[in-house]
Design an enzyme around this catalytic site. Structure first.
Site, PDB file in Angstrom:
ATOM      1  N   HIS A   1      67.521  51.412  55.224  1.00 61.28           N
ATOM      2  CA  HIS A   1      66.958  50.983  53.780  1.00 61.28           C
ATOM      3  C   HIS A   1      68.399  51.001  52.957  1.00 61.28           C
ATOM      4  O   HIS A   1      68.152  49.979  52.299  1.00 61.28           O
ATOM      5  CB  HIS A   1      65.976  52.034  53.480  1.00 61.28           C
ATOM      6  CG  HIS A   1      65.357  51.696  51.957  1.00 61.28           C
ATOM      7  ND1 HIS A   1      66.157  51.929  50.923  1.00 61.28           N
ATOM      8  CD2 HIS A   1      64.167  51.313  51.977  1.00 61.28           C
ATOM      9  CE1 HIS A   1      65.302  51.287  49.905  1.00 61.28           C
ATOM     10  NE2 HIS A   1      64.019  50.958  50.655  1.00 61.28           N
ATOM     11  N   ARG A   2      69.267  51.782  52.981  1.00 60.27           N
ATOM     12  CA  ARG A   2      70.369  51.792  52.094  1.00 60.27           C
ATOM     13  C   ARG A   2      70.197  51.962  50.496  1.00 60.27           C
ATOM     14  O   ARG A   2      71.137  51.978  49.591  1.00 60.27           O
ATOM     15  CB  ARG A   2      71.197  50.738  52.303  1.00 60.27           C
ATOM     16  CG  ARG A   2      71.676  50.337  53.752  1.00 60.27           C
ATOM     17  CD  ARG A   2      73.013  49.487  53.699  1.00 60.27           C
ATOM     18  NE  ARG A   2      72.760  48.086  53.264  1.00 60.27           N
ATOM     19  CZ  ARG A   2      73.673  47.389  52.882  1.00 60.27           C
ATOM     20  NH1 ARG A   2      74.835  47.419  53.161  1.00 60.27           N
ATOM     21  NH2 ARG A   2      73.421  46.183  52.412  1.00 60.27           N
ATOM     22  N   ASP A   3      68.918  52.170  50.094  1.00 60.78           N
ATOM     23  CA  ASP A   3      68.699  52.563  48.759  1.00 60.78           C
ATOM     24  C   ASP A   3      67.451  53.519  48.379  1.00 60.78           C
ATOM     25  O   ASP A   3      66.882  53.362  47.594  1.00 60.78           O
ATOM     26  CB  ASP A   3      68.377  51.179  47.862  1.00 60.78           C
ATOM     27  CG  ASP A   3      68.572  51.386  46.413  1.00 60.78           C
ATOM     28  OD1 ASP A   3      69.115  52.221  45.890  1.00 60.78           O
ATOM     29  OD2 ASP A   3      68.094  50.475  45.675  1.00 60.78           O
ATOM     30  N   ILE A   4      67.549  54.582  49.148  1.00 64.16           N
ATOM     31  CA  ILE A   4      66.399  55.666  48.962  1.00 64.16           C
ATOM     32  C   ILE A   4      66.797  56.484  47.838  1.00 64.16           C
ATOM     33  O   ILE A   4      67.952  57.072  47.636  1.00 64.16           O
ATOM     34  CB  ILE A   4      66.376  56.686  50.291  1.00 64.16           C
ATOM     35  CG1 ILE A   4      66.160  55.641  51.556  1.00 64.16           C
ATOM     36  CG2 ILE A   4      65.391  57.695  50.093  1.00 64.16           C
ATOM     37  CD1 ILE A   4      65.951  56.317  52.880  1.00 64.16           C
TER      38      ILE A   4
ATOM     39  N   ASN B   1      62.328  54.208  44.038  1.00 66.64           N
ATOM     40  CA  ASN B   1      61.787  53.315  45.057  1.00 66.64           C
ATOM     41  C   ASN B   1      60.834  53.822  45.920  1.00 66.64           C
ATOM     42  O   ASN B   1      60.620  53.064  46.885  1.00 66.64           O
ATOM     43  CB  ASN B   1      63.195  52.603  45.891  1.00 66.64           C
ATOM     44  CG  ASN B   1      64.179  51.756  45.307  1.00 66.64           C
ATOM     45  OD1 ASN B   1      63.552  51.124  44.432  1.00 66.64           O
ATOM     46  ND2 ASN B   1      65.090  51.522  45.854  1.00 66.64           N
TER      47      ASN B   1
END
Length: 320
Positions: free
Chosen positions: A133-136, A140
């Site tokens: 995912h890289r943007d937890i 979000n």
């Protein structure tokens, strides 16, 4: 610039602009003109700026969301990003809104852990399908409904596909990936040579801390620092087990973390079982709840003879 009342692709009427926006798009509640029974149950995302970079990221977000069929991952309803000057993505509407601290601070430890467990399971599912995912971060994550605590992970705009050998890294050199307070150290300085699921593990560790501290975030890995140590304010034995999980997630070195969210998910499940069964933590230095009144807290005091070996206890066990 889209406005309320505009109709996208002859189907989606913009009803209300939503406050939460991703870095690359505007979000609106929409009415489905093709479905008279649809009472604004969807959200449309429209790109702010049309360029190769934003379109590529938008495509990745759509592909990831479509490929990950999981009850705790956002569901795609409609989309278009090729051969159009108005690319869009329509997803389910999560009426419970964003994950915010005022929605969790009154919850019990068990309730908080169960919400986190669902998030962790969804990220585990993504990792098993080779998506990072890289943007937890809290903004979000959404609640599916107002009257329940079922979390939904959204915004896969920064995701990475492990299986795509021809993947062009969409992160430019020196561009920082992920939210400042949740991204791992290796994300601070641009392109990462080998993207691993441990990237998300670090963010999950920070998110777990955020849950248990009711919205606080420690600077980097300083969860044991006196300013951030949760064990000082909470005598709950389970918090000491949480620190074993922090020790395998909020670590500067990626190889010292859980290799993926599946390993972390398994320990979270054990922790919930520990809490719900009011188990004992096998460490005499840890405060224990009184088994009679359930409110008092005590510590074992060990004589020198006992501490020399008559009793053994294991600090690494999750069960008492």
């Amino acid at each position: 610039m889209a406005n309320k009342g505009d109709i996208i692709n002859s189907r989606w009427e913009l009803i209300e602009k939503l406050g939460g926006e991703s870095g690359q798009g505007h979000a609106y509640k929409v009415k489905d003109l093709n479905n008279v029974n649809n009472k604004f149950k969807n959200v449309i995302k429209l790109l702010k700026n049309l360029n190769e970079k934003t379109l590529n990221r938008f495509q990745k977000e759509i592909e990831a969301s479509i490929s990950l069929n999981h009850p705790n991952i956002i569901k795609v309803v409609d989309y278009k990003y090729k051969d159009t000057n108005e690319p869009y993505l329509v997803t389910e509407l999560c009426s419970g809104g964003e994950l915010k601290k005022d929605k969790i601070e009154k919850l019990s430890l068990s309730e908080k852990l169960k919400i986190f467990e669902s998030i962790c399971e969804a990220v585990s599912f993504a990792h098993k399908n080779k998506v990072i995912h890289r943007d937890i971060k809290p903004s979000n994550i959404f609640f599916e409904h107002q009257k329940d605590n079922n979390p939904i992970i959204g915004d896969f705009g920064l995701c990475f596909f492990e299986t795509d050998e021809t993947d062009e890294r969409l992160t430019e050199t020196l561009e920082q990936v992920g939210a400042k307070n949740f991204r791992p150290p290796e994300a601070e300085y641009g392109i990462i040579d080998e993207m691993q699921p441990s990237f998300d593990v670090y963010s999950l560790g920070k998110l777990l801390y955020w849950f248990l501290s009711n919205g606080k975030i420690p600077i980097r890995e300083n969860v044991t620092d006196s300013r951030y140590d949760l064990r000082k304010e909470d005598s709950e034995p389970a918090i000491h087990i949480v620190y074993e999980i922090f020790d395998k997630s909020i670590r500067e070195e990626p190889t010292e973390r859980y290799k993926d969210a599946t390993e972390m998910f398994e320990d979270i499940r054990k922790l919930i079982e520990f809490v719900e069964n009011d188990a004992r933590y096998l460490d005499c230095s840890v405060p224990q709840k009184c088994i009679f009144c359930r409110t008092g807290v005590y510590k074992f005091f060990i004589s020198p003879d006992i501490s020399k070996g008559r009793f053994n206890y294991n600090k690494s066990r999750l069960y008492g």
